[in-house]
Design a protein around this motif. Structure first.
Motif, PDB file in Angstrom:
ATOM      1  N   ASN A  26      45.136  12.597  16.516  1.00 30.79           N
ATOM      2  CA  ASN A  26      44.760  11.234  16.120  1.00 30.79           C
ATOM      3  C   ASN A  26      45.426  10.163  16.983  1.00 30.79           C
ATOM      4  N   SER A  27      46.343  10.572  17.851  1.00 29.91           N
ATOM      5  CA  SER A  27      47.119   9.573  18.592  1.00 29.91           C
ATOM      6  C   SER A  27      46.935   9.680  20.095  1.00 29.91           C
ATOM      7  N   GLY A  28      46.093  10.575  20.557  1.00 33.37           N
ATOM      8  CA  GLY A  28      45.893  10.732  21.999  1.00 33.37           C
ATOM      9  C   GLY A  28      47.129  11.246  22.713  1.00 33.37           C
ATOM     10  N   ILE A  29      47.870  12.112  22.037  1.00 31.71           N
ATOM     11  CA  ILE A  29      49.108  12.642  22.609  1.00 31.71           C
ATOM     12  C   ILE A  29      48.855  14.052  23.120  1.00 31.71           C
TER      13      ILE A  29
ATOM     14  N   ARG B 168      68.229  12.088  10.402  1.00 29.79           N
ATOM     15  CA  ARG B 168      69.437  12.045  11.208  1.00 29.79           C
ATOM     16  C   ARG B 168      69.613  13.300  12.041  1.00 29.79           C
ATOM     17  N   TYR B 169      68.862  14.332  11.775  1.00 29.61           N
ATOM     18  CA  TYR B 169      68.940  15.550  12.584  1.00 29.61           C
ATOM     19  C   TYR B 169      67.744  15.734  13.498  1.00 29.61           C
ATOM     20  N   LEU B 170      66.626  15.155  13.098  1.00 22.93           N
ATOM     21  CA  LEU B 170      65.379  15.506  13.763  1.00 22.93           C
ATOM     22  C   LEU B 170      64.819  14.362  14.570  1.00 22.93           C
ATOM     23  N   ALA B 171      64.273  14.692  15.727  1.00 25.61           N
ATOM     24  CA  ALA B 171      63.560  13.690  16.511  1.00 25.61           C
ATOM     25  C   ALA B 171      62.235  14.276  16.950  1.00 25.61           C
ATOM     26  N   LEU B 172      61.232  13.413  17.015  1.00 26.39           N
ATOM     27  CA  LEU B 172      59.943  13.823  17.544  1.00 26.39           C
ATOM     28  C   LEU B 172      59.873  13.328  18.982  1.00 26.39           C
ATOM     29  N   VAL B 173      59.564  14.205  19.910  1.00 22.71           N
ATOM     30  CA  VAL B 173      59.407  13.767  21.302  1.00 22.71           C
ATOM     31  C   VAL B 173      57.999  14.143  21.754  1.00 22.71           C
ATOM     32  N   CYS B 174      57.284  13.147  22.287  1.00 24.33           N
ATOM     33  CA  CYS B 174      55.881  13.366  22.666  1.00 24.33           C
ATOM     34  C   CYS B 174      55.671  13.060  24.144  1.00 24.33           C
ATOM     35  N   ILE B 175      54.705  13.760  24.710  1.00 27.82           N
ATOM     36  CA  ILE B 175      54.287  13.480  26.081  1.00 27.82           C
ATOM     37  C   ILE B 175      52.846  12.987  26.019  1.00 27.82           C
ATOM     38  N   LEU B 176      52.574  11.833  26.650  1.00 21.91           N
ATOM     39  CA  LEU B 176      51.192  11.359  26.635  1.00 21.91           C
ATOM     40  C   LEU B 176      50.859  10.596  27.909  1.00 21.91           C
ATOM     41  N   ARG B 177      49.554  10.427  28.156  1.00 23.31           N
ATOM     42  CA  ARG B 177      49.140   9.686  29.347  1.00 23.31           C
ATOM     43  C   ARG B 177      49.259   8.204  29.087  1.00 23.31           C
ATOM     44  N   GLU B 178      49.601   7.472  30.138  1.00 23.74           N
ATOM     45  CA  GLU B 178      49.867   6.045  30.004  1.00 23.74           C
ATOM     46  C   GLU B 178      48.675   5.298  29.395  1.00 23.74           C
ATOM     47  N   ASP B 179      47.457   5.675  29.799  1.00 21.07           N
ATOM     48  CA  ASP B 179      46.255   4.990  29.265  1.00 21.07           C
ATOM     49  C   ASP B 179      46.223   5.036  27.750  1.00 21.07           C
ATOM     50  N   ASN B 180      46.603   6.167  27.221  1.00 19.09           N
ATOM     51  CA  ASN B 180      46.526   6.319  25.767  1.00 19.09           C
ATOM     52  C   ASN B 180      47.604   5.538  25.030  1.00 19.09           C
ATOM     53  N   PHE B 181      48.564   5.044  25.799  1.00 14.38           N
ATOM     54  CA  PHE B 181      49.641   4.306  25.145  1.00 14.38           C
ATOM     55  C   PHE B 181      49.258   2.853  24.888  1.00 14.38           C
ATOM     56  N   ASP B 182      48.077   2.449  25.376  1.00 17.95           N
ATOM     57  CA  ASP B 182      47.579   1.102  25.068  1.00 17.95           C
ATOM     58  C   ASP B 182      47.540   0.881  23.568  1.00 17.95           C
ATOM     59  N   ARG B 183      47.286   1.973  22.859  1.00 16.42           N
ATOM     60  CA  ARG B 183      47.180   1.857  21.405  1.00 16.42           C
ATOM     61  C   ARG B 183      48.497   2.239  20.739  1.00 16.42           C
ATOM     62  N   GLN B 184      49.575   1.627  21.190  1.00 20.58           N
ATOM     63  CA  GLN B 184      50.874   2.028  20.659  1.00 20.58           C
ATOM     64  C   GLN B 184      50.973   1.766  19.153  1.00 20.58           C
ATOM     65  N   GLY B 185      50.310   0.687  18.686  1.00 22.31           N
ATOM     66  CA  GLY B 185      50.342   0.361  17.252  1.00 22.31           C
ATOM     67  C   GLY B 185      49.825   1.516  16.418  1.00 22.31           C
TER      68      GLY B 185
END
Ligand code: GDP
Length: 330
Positions: free
Chosen positions: A201-204, A280-297
């Motif tokens: 759903n996030s283009g990630i 406090r223990y967990l982090a989510l790390v994602c890799i995505l294409r820059e174009d898809n980050f236009d929709r950061q909201g």
């Protein structure tokens, strides 16, 4: 109840001959020791039990056994050691002659299986940094074959052994530990599902849910994992920790994250790394294409839904318990 609740900690037993690399593995994965510093470690000569549950999402024990322990000695309480939910990690030094190690593995597995048929067996073919690619494959094939032949000869072919090629000099040890730990997390299918929904759903492209302290990933979406993406994400965690200096160095290994904090790194190949704290223990790390980050909201919003869902499937103790007083706040 679930395996992640504090009263039911799954155990990881780290075993193997002397000098096979057990203490080094533990120090590198859970104590941020650099591989070179392990050259000066003293060899393990007693059973060491370490409970890392206060600083890590993954709650388990590491029992570091000296290689020479005698299982048949009356003082060795095998019920206590092999009982309960967990995995036995057996470390074999691949740079050394491994015949004795194989014999030891065989005895250990038979003994442990007898006490606890639910225990999982994970074999780390370790120190493979010293081997050529061909030798690595050949060594793995040989060890796999011999270990399984021994089980067949003993009429115990129903025991399953998993094999991993590992080294503390690259990310293979973290990757192997990730797989071992994931098998002990009962909510894994749910976590994977949530990650799949979140990324589609996030283009990630790829998302890892990390235990920040150890950099073990406890879940990822179902697209294949390539080592490079995993390393990139591990490095991002290091960068974020260094920059924000969240790491209370003088006060043990407590890690404190602010729930609102996030971090974005733009790489020069139109790729974005996006990190959000889940707890406090967990982090989510994602890799995505820059174009898809236009929709950061949209991504931020989807992340909040994802985090809420995670908090529903994992017990509150692991996610939101009050940090110990030694934690450093920034
Ligand atoms: P233990 O007795 O099983 O706890 O073994 P140690 O952790 O003390 O390790 C014995 C030696 O192996 C140390 O000198 C480590 O630096 C070395 N060692 C551990 N892991 C690796 C590895 O992945 N690669 C290489 N080349 N050496 C390793």
């Amino acid at each position: 109840t679930t395996i992640l609740s504090p009263d039911q900690k799954p155990k990881i037993l780290l075993m193997g001959l002397r000098r096979s690399g057990k203490s080094s593995i533990q120090k590198v994965v859970f104590h941020k020791m650099t591989p070179n510093e392990t050259l000066f470690l003293e060899s393990t000569n007693k059973i060491e039990s370490e409970n890392i549950s206060n600083s890590s999402f993954v709650q388990f024990k590491i029992l570091d056994f000296p290689g020479q322990i005698d299982f048949f000695e009356p003082s060795f309480d095998s019920e206590k050691i092999f009982g309960g939910q967990g995995a036995l990690v057996f470390v074999i030094d691949a740079q050394d002659d491994y015949m004795e190690a194989l014999q030891r593995l065989h005895q250990t597995v038979l003994r442990a299986h007898k006490v606890n048929p639910h225990l999982r067996f994970e074999v780390f073919i370790h120190k493979v940094d010293g081997l050529s690619d061909d030798t690595k494959i050949e060594t793995q094939r040989d060890i796999h074959q011999r270990a399984n032949d021994d089980l067949i000869d003993a009429g115990m072919e129903q025991i399953h052994l998993s094999f991993y090629l590992t080294s503390i000099y690259d990310h293979s040890i973290f990757e192997a530990f990730s797989k071992v730990v994931q098998k002990l997390i009962p909510q894994l299918p749910t976590l994977e599902n949530l990650l799949n929904i979140f990324i589609s759903n996030s283009g990630i492209e790829k998302a890892f849910l990390f235990d920040v302290l150890s950099k073990i990933y406890i879940a990822t979406d179902s697209s294949p994992v390539d080592m490079q993406s995993y390393e990139l994400c591990c490095e991002m965690i290091d960068v974020v920790i260094d920059i924000s200096d969240i790491y209370g160095k003088d006060e043990g290994v407590q890690v404190q994250f602010d729930k609102e904090s996030s971090s974005i790194i733009k790489l020069n190949n139109q790729t974005i790394l996006y990190l959000r704290e889940v707890s406090r223990y967990l982090a989510l790390v994602c890799i995505l294409r820059e174009d898809n980050f236009d929709r950061q909201g949209l991504i931020d919003y989807n992340f909040l839904c994802f985090r809420n869902a995670i908090q529903e499937v994992t017990p509150s103790a692991s996610i939101t318990s009050t940090p110990p007083s030694t934690t450093t706040h920034f």
